[in-house]
Design an enzyme around this catalytic site. Sequence first.
Site, PDB file in Angstrom:
ATOM      1  CG  HIS A  36      -1.810  -1.211   1.265  1.00  0.00           C
ATOM      2  ND1 HIS A  36      -2.952  -1.354   2.249  1.00  0.00           N
ATOM      3  CD2 HIS A  36      -2.171  -2.040   0.214  1.00  0.00           C
ATOM      4  CE1 HIS A  36      -3.644  -2.308   1.882  1.00  0.00           C
ATOM      5  NE2 HIS A  36      -3.224  -2.883   0.618  1.00  0.00           N
ATOM      6  CG  HIS A  79      -7.788  -3.756  -1.865  1.00  0.00           C
ATOM      7  ND1 HIS A  79      -7.076  -2.760  -1.215  1.00  0.00           N
ATOM      8  CD2 HIS A  79      -6.672  -4.821  -1.541  1.00  0.00           C
ATOM      9  CE1 HIS A  79      -6.179  -3.061  -0.561  1.00  0.00           C
ATOM     10  NE2 HIS A  79      -5.979  -4.441  -0.951  1.00  0.00           N
ATOM     11  CG  HIS A 110       0.252  -9.352  -2.802  1.00  0.00           C
ATOM     12  ND1 HIS A 110       0.093  -7.938  -3.055  1.00  0.00           N
ATOM     13  CD2 HIS A 110      -0.479  -9.608  -1.592  1.00  0.00           C
ATOM     14  CE1 HIS A 110      -0.526  -7.537  -2.201  1.00  0.00           C
ATOM     15  NE2 HIS A 110      -1.215  -8.062  -1.286  1.00  0.00           N
TER      16      HIS A 110
END
Length: 313
Positions: free
Chosen positions: A82, A240, A267
């Site tokens: 983030h 997101h 990821h």
Amino acid sequence: MKSEMQTTLSGPVSLRGVGVHGGVEATLTFKPAPADSGIVFSRTFADQAPRRISVSRQSVQATDLATVLGDRSGAVVSTVEHALAAFAGLGVDNAEVEIDGPEVPILDGSAAPIVEAVDRAGVTALGARRKYLKVLKPVRVENGASFGELSPYDAGFRLEVEIEFDHAFIGRQRFAGNVTPAVFRRELSAARTFGFLKDVERLRAAGYARGASLDNTVCLDTDGVLNAEGLRFTDEFVRHKALDAVGDLALAGLPLLARYRSFRGGHKLNYQVVDALLADRSAFTVVEAPARGRREGAELVVGAPVLAFAPER
């Protein structure tokens, strides 16, 4: 980007919170850094010298449920995605990130508090031209039904992210758009991480999600969202995933001139695509100054038909 010059923060700014996986509190401080230094994490300790790690493909230690950076001695800091997304999304090229714990605080589960912190600090142009990683040919990674692909795109950095979950409240969602500071702020930064109630006990037994709560995670049971305030966007889940992709792709070390497409990614897949790109020297080149004709917010497409694209065979 409008600026052709590298940037850094105008001054220091700090945030404090708990890590979503370890549940340990930490203070995060962003500081100015010189041109061409990139993003550097500095893990501080009470009884030993700080450990510093530059954000790069080589610094990645793990990508299972978060992006973990480290060196030969082991992990230095986890859940960096983030913070990296906020820097990349806002066009901050160089920063020192000091942290006194093992994990970047999850804050409210999104990048919005980090964007607010960067705004408080301010952003300053430096005396060196910005460099870009220009993708020259498609680079693709497939994991079963999932895929991620970087391909040439001279008009900036474009994301086309699609997800698919076997849950009535999510289903299949898509986000597509050219990622500029304005688009990142408005469309992606506030989208929160999410998870499923049925997975909580298993994750905590494995050492994850010990700091997760309804204050920092969108939680779903079989009937829908458990958070009292509901969703920030009707398609917050794919937004997101797009935010995470911005952060993970920052592991390339320079802003990208490319289009990134992914289906059912995460990821690990995002990192694998960066790794594959940088392993093929013929697939990219480093250039100075942005491509001409880039416009903030150009070609933004949100909520396109779910069959807009799917895995290619």
